[in-house]
Structure formats: structure tokens, C-alpha cells
Write a protein that holds these residues in place. Structure first.
Motif, PDB file in Angstrom:
ATOM      1  N   PHE A 110     -13.184 -11.046 -12.212  1.00 25.99           N
ATOM      2  CA  PHE A 110     -13.650  -9.465 -11.811  1.00 25.99           C
ATOM      3  C   PHE A 110     -12.615  -9.308 -10.454  1.00 25.99           C
ATOM      4  N   LEU A 111     -12.213 -10.380  -9.600  1.00 23.73           N
ATOM      5  CA  LEU A 111     -11.499  -9.887  -8.733  1.00 23.73           C
ATOM      6  C   LEU A 111      -9.886  -9.583  -8.919  1.00 23.73           C
ATOM      7  N   TRP A 112      -9.498 -10.279  -9.957  1.00 24.46           N
ATOM      8  CA  TRP A 112      -8.220  -9.805 -10.683  1.00 24.46           C
ATOM      9  C   TRP A 112      -8.287  -8.345 -11.199  1.00 24.46           C
ATOM     10  N   ALA A 113      -9.586  -8.102 -11.779  1.00 24.54           N
ATOM     11  CA  ALA A 113      -9.493  -6.723 -12.441  1.00 24.54           C
ATOM     12  C   ALA A 113      -9.299  -5.613 -11.266  1.00 24.54           C
ATOM     13  N   VAL A 114     -10.176  -5.791 -10.229  1.00 22.93           N
ATOM     14  CA  VAL A 114     -10.150  -4.596  -9.078  1.00 22.93           C
ATOM     15  C   VAL A 114      -8.785  -4.668  -8.326  1.00 22.93           C
ATOM     16  N   ALA A 115      -8.046  -5.904  -8.299  1.00 22.98           N
ATOM     17  CA  ALA A 115      -6.770  -5.776  -7.839  1.00 22.98           C
ATOM     18  C   ALA A 115      -5.760  -5.206  -8.793  1.00 22.98           C
ATOM     19  N   ILE A 166      -5.493   9.095   1.008  1.00 27.32           N
ATOM     20  CA  ILE A 166      -4.781   8.474   1.979  1.00 27.32           C
ATOM     21  C   ILE A 166      -3.349   7.825   1.316  1.00 27.32           C
ATOM     22  N   PRO A 167      -2.334   7.938   2.222  1.00 31.24           N
ATOM     23  CA  PRO A 167      -1.243   7.304   1.796  1.00 31.24           C
ATOM     24  C   PRO A 167      -1.068   6.191   1.378  1.00 31.24           C
ATOM     25  N   ALA A 168       0.070   5.408   0.424  1.00 30.94           N
ATOM     26  CA  ALA A 168       0.043   4.109   0.060  1.00 30.94           C
ATOM     27  C   ALA A 168       0.214   3.108   1.174  1.00 30.94           C
ATOM     28  N   PRO A 169       0.784   3.548   2.252  1.00 28.84           N
ATOM     29  CA  PRO A 169       0.801   2.317   3.159  1.00 28.84           C
ATOM     30  C   PRO A 169      -0.322   2.283   4.016  1.00 28.84           C
ATOM     31  N   VAL A 170      -1.100   3.395   4.441  1.00 27.97           N
ATOM     32  CA  VAL A 170      -2.449   3.233   4.792  1.00 27.97           C
ATOM     33  C   VAL A 170      -3.393   2.515   3.964  1.00 27.97           C
ATOM     34  N   GLY A 171      -3.427   2.880   2.696  1.00 30.40           N
ATOM     35  CA  GLY A 171      -4.282   2.186   1.860  1.00 30.40           C
ATOM     36  C   GLY A 171      -4.014   0.511   2.019  1.00 30.40           C
ATOM     37  N   ALA A 172      -2.794   0.178   1.674  1.00 33.00           N
ATOM     38  CA  ALA A 172      -2.688  -1.172   2.090  1.00 33.00           C
ATOM     39  C   ALA A 172      -2.753  -1.972   3.232  1.00 33.00           C
ATOM     40  N   SER A 173      -3.180  -1.165   4.343  1.00 34.18           N
ATOM     41  CA  SER A 173      -3.327  -1.662   5.528  1.00 34.18           C
ATOM     42  C   SER A 173      -5.040  -1.557   5.603  1.00 34.18           C
ATOM     43  N   TYR A 174      -5.699  -0.569   4.962  1.00 32.86           N
ATOM     44  CA  TYR A 174      -6.947  -0.697   4.853  1.00 32.86           C
ATOM     45  C   TYR A 174      -7.534  -1.940   3.840  1.00 32.86           C
ATOM     46  N   LEU A 175      -6.769  -2.320   2.917  1.00 27.25           N
ATOM     47  CA  LEU A 175      -7.037  -3.223   1.988  1.00 27.25           C
ATOM     48  C   LEU A 175      -7.272  -4.730   2.541  1.00 27.25           C
ATOM     49  N   VAL A 176      -5.965  -5.099   3.623  1.00 31.46           N
ATOM     50  CA  VAL A 176      -6.104  -6.101   4.143  1.00 31.46           C
ATOM     51  C   VAL A 176      -6.783  -6.298   5.560  1.00 31.46           C
ATOM     52  N   VAL A 177      -7.438  -5.113   5.623  1.00 28.21           N
ATOM     53  CA  VAL A 177      -8.658  -5.334   7.159  1.00 28.21           C
ATOM     54  C   VAL A 177      -9.380  -6.604   6.800  1.00 28.21           C
ATOM     55  N   PRO A 178     -10.025  -7.124   5.985  1.00 24.05           N
ATOM     56  CA  PRO A 178     -10.868  -8.326   5.919  1.00 24.05           C
ATOM     57  C   PRO A 178      -9.926  -9.727   6.237  1.00 24.05           C
ATOM     58  N   ILE A 207     -12.503  -3.134  -2.306  1.00 27.90           N
ATOM     59  CA  ILE A 207     -11.244  -2.699  -3.025  1.00 27.90           C
ATOM     60  C   ILE A 207     -11.286  -1.622  -3.912  1.00 27.90           C
ATOM     61  N   LEU A 208     -12.537  -1.382  -4.602  1.00 29.58           N
ATOM     62  CA  LEU A 208     -12.377  -0.273  -5.524  1.00 29.58           C
ATOM     63  C   LEU A 208     -12.649   1.144  -4.626  1.00 29.58           C
ATOM     64  N   THR A 209     -13.201   0.929  -3.353  1.00 27.43           N
ATOM     65  CA  THR A 209     -13.317   2.112  -2.513  1.00 27.43           C
ATOM     66  C   THR A 209     -12.061   2.451  -1.839  1.00 27.43           C
ATOM     67  N   VAL A 210     -11.338   1.613  -1.432  1.00 27.97           N
ATOM     68  CA  VAL A 210      -9.781   1.843  -1.096  1.00 27.97           C
ATOM     69  C   VAL A 210      -9.061   2.401  -2.313  1.00 27.97           C
ATOM     70  N   ALA A 211      -9.065   1.976  -3.511  1.00 25.36           N
ATOM     71  CA  ALA A 211      -8.226   2.252  -4.746  1.00 25.36           C
ATOM     72  C   ALA A 211      -8.586   4.056  -4.758  1.00 25.36           C
ATOM     73  N   TYR A 212      -9.909   4.072  -4.700  1.00 26.66           N
ATOM     74  CA  TYR A 212     -10.372   5.449  -4.877  1.00 26.66           C
ATOM     75  C   TYR A 212     -10.052   6.273  -4.214  1.00 26.66           C
ATOM     76  N   SER A 213      -9.921   6.075  -2.736  1.00 29.98           N
ATOM     77  CA  SER A 213      -9.423   7.034  -1.643  1.00 29.98           C
ATOM     78  C   SER A 213      -8.214   7.426  -1.601  1.00 29.98           C
ATOM     79  N   MET A 214      -7.327   6.675  -2.322  1.00 32.86           N
ATOM     80  CA  MET A 214      -5.828   6.944  -2.372  1.00 32.86           C
ATOM     81  C   MET A 214      -5.743   7.891  -3.724  1.00 32.86           C
ATOM     82  N   VAL A 215      -6.476   8.068  -4.635  1.00 30.17           N
ATOM     83  CA  VAL A 215      -6.214   8.946  -5.528  1.00 30.17           C
ATOM     84  C   VAL A 215      -7.338  10.057  -5.617  1.00 30.17           C
TER      85      VAL A 215
END
Length: 286
Positions: A110-115, A166-178, A207-215
Motif C-alpha cells: 500500500f505504501l508503494w502504491a501511494v508513492a 502547489i508546484p512540484a518542488p513545494v510538493g516534494a518539500s511537503y512530502l518529506v516533512v515527517p 501522501i495522497l493529500t500532497v499528491a492531490y494538492s499538486m493536481v
């Protein structure tokens, strides 16, 4: 003379070389972050990813300052962004999340799927930017203020200057916050954030939330709104006061990143998060 020979050699190098080298450096940082994460060096992987974000923020401004904007540079930037901010963060977060205690249903699969979903959404975000936002932000430029030297507050009310999602670099920054929070030292001023327990279920939804925020079509603020004139760049301004403020701000920014890289990016991500509802309000008023 040796000096004239060196100047002649430099004149033979195309102006677009420097911004392209910066873009490729961001790609190398993104790929290196994957290698570090595969070796369980998650703090190093996040720092490399953040370095890629800084380089990505700089390359376009350098190109505009040198008047070296090319189609090659634009396409190269998009391709490198997909690797550095789409593929790399997805792999980093997957490697880190699978080390968390297993939950009832959030398995490694499941983690791989959301990645994968995140990486696909980042790809879609970049494709949409190439088709819509890039054309919009190059044709619909900021308008000069009514009075010379006046702060560009009026740009906040120009809907065409807003990003979609949100732009891609910002999305990546969000994703690694934890992972950034987990990397904080005990004596850090933000160490209180480590009291929050991160689980696989949380990471799945996060991860799903950040992914959705980009698109998504959520309007977000753009740095182009800081420009006072269409011909300005963040490295070159028409106002001496603006140039001085940018110089001082740049020095402080670099010093903060050097001394407190994780804390600085956490504060920047927090600032961007606060700007989202602010941008929604301003967008509705424009």
C-alpha cells in the motif's frame, strides 16, 4: 595575455550554459538523495532533496538575469523536476515509511502504491504547467504599479498570476516533512514537533493529500507577484531599495540554510501552508 585569453574563452561559452548546469546539479542532488535513502541515511537524503529545491529555485532566475532563457532550458528543467521532485521524494518516503511499525492494513504494498500515485500526480502537474501555467506566466506578466517604487500589492489581485495547485518542488518539500521532523536534534528549537507520532496510516493519507494538492485547481501564490515590472527579475530590480532588500534577504536566507537547513525548510513549508488560505481569499476578491 593570459587574462585576455581567459576572457576570450569565456565569451565562447553560451550564456545558457550556467543555468543548465544549475538545473543538472538539481538532478544530481535528487538522484543522490535516492541513493542516500536506500542506504537508510534519511537525513542526508532530505538535505540533498532540499538542495535540489534551492537549485531549482535559482536556475530560472539566473537564466532571466543573463537573458539566457531557451526552450532547451525549459524542457530540461521540467525533465529534471520530474526526477528530483517526483521520483526521488516518492522513493525516499517509501523507504522511510516501511521502517514504521506495521499497521493492520497499510502494508509495504500500500505504501508503494501511494508513492506511485504521488509520482504520477507530480508528472501530471508538470505536464499541466508546461501546457498552461508556463505559457500563462510568460505571456501575462505583472503590471507596473500605479506609482514608481510602490510595493507590488496589486499583483495579488491578478488571477492570471496564480499557480494552479502547489508546484512540484513545494510538493516534494511537503512530502518529506515527517522525515525532516524525525531528523531534528533534541536541542533544536522545533524539537517539540517530534512529540507527534507518525504512523503508516497517517503517511498513507498524507501522501495522497500532497499528491492531490499538486493536481488540484487550488490557486496558490506565485513569486512572480513580487515583481514591480515585467522586465524585472529577482536578481535584478529597477529600484535600489528593492535590490538592497533582496540582497540582504538572500544573504540571510543562505546563512539560515547553512546553519539550520532542516529548521529553515520546515519554517518555509509552514509559511507556504499559511499562504494557501490567504491566496484563496485574495483570489476570491480579485
Amino acid at each position: 595575455s593570459t587574462q585576455s585569453t581567459g576572457a576570450r574563452l569565456l565569451s565562447m561559452v553560451p550564456r545558457w550554459t550556467l543555468p543548465c548546469l544549475i538545473t543538472l546539479s538539481a538532478l544530481c542532488c535528487g538522484l543522490s538523495s535516492i541513493r542516500a535513502a536506500s542506504m537508510m541515511q534519511f537525513k542526508m537524503s532530505v538535505q540533498l532533496l532540499l538542495a535540489a529545491a534551492v537549485l531549482d529555485a535559482v536556475d530560472g532566475h539566473v537564466a532571466r538575469a543573463l537573458r539566457a532563457c531557451t526552450e532547451l532550458g525549459a524542457e530540461l528543467d521540467s525533465l529534471c523536476d520530474l526526477v528530483a521532485f517526483g521520483v526521488a521524494p516518492a522513493l525516499i518516503v517509501y523507504f522511510w515509511s516501511r521502517e514504521l511499525p506495521e499497521q493492520t492494513w497499510v502494508t509495504n504494498e500500500f505504501l508503494w502504491a501511494v508513492a506511485l500515485i504521488y509520482a504520477c500526480c507530480c508528472c501530471l502537474r508538470l505536464a499541466r504547467f508546461n501546457l498552461q501555467d508556463r505559457k500563462k506566466l510568460t505571456t501575462l506578466l505583472p503590471k507596473p504599479p500605479l506609482k514608481r517604487g510602490q510595493p507590488p500589492v496589486h499583483n495579488l489581485f491578478q488571477r492570471e498570476l496564480y499557480f494552479e495547485g502547489i508546484p512540484a518542488p513545494v510538493g516534494a518539500s511537503y512530502l518529506v516533512v515527517p522525515i525532516m521532523v524525525d531528523s531534528l536534534s533534541a536541542d533544536s528549537t522545533l524539537s517539540f514537533l517530534k512529540t507527534c507520532t507518525c504512523t503508516r496510516v497517517f503517511m498513507f493519507g498524507f501522501i495522497l493529500t500532497v499528491a492531490y494538492s499538486m493536481v488540484s485547481s487550488i490557486p496558490t501564490l506565485s513569486t512572480k507577484m513580487l515583481k514591480q515590472h515585467a522586465a524585472d527579475t529577482h536578481f535584478r530590480s529597477r529600484s535600489a531599495v528593492s535590490s538592497m532588500l533582496k540582497m540582504v534577504g538572500g544573504v540571510l536566507y543562505v546563512a539560515a540554510l547553512y546553519c539550520f537547513p532542516i529548521e529553515s525548510f520546515l519554517l518555509m513549508v509552514g509559511g507556504h501552508l499559511v499562504s494557501i488560505p490567504v491566496g484563496l481569499v485574495l483570489y476570491s476578491l480579485s
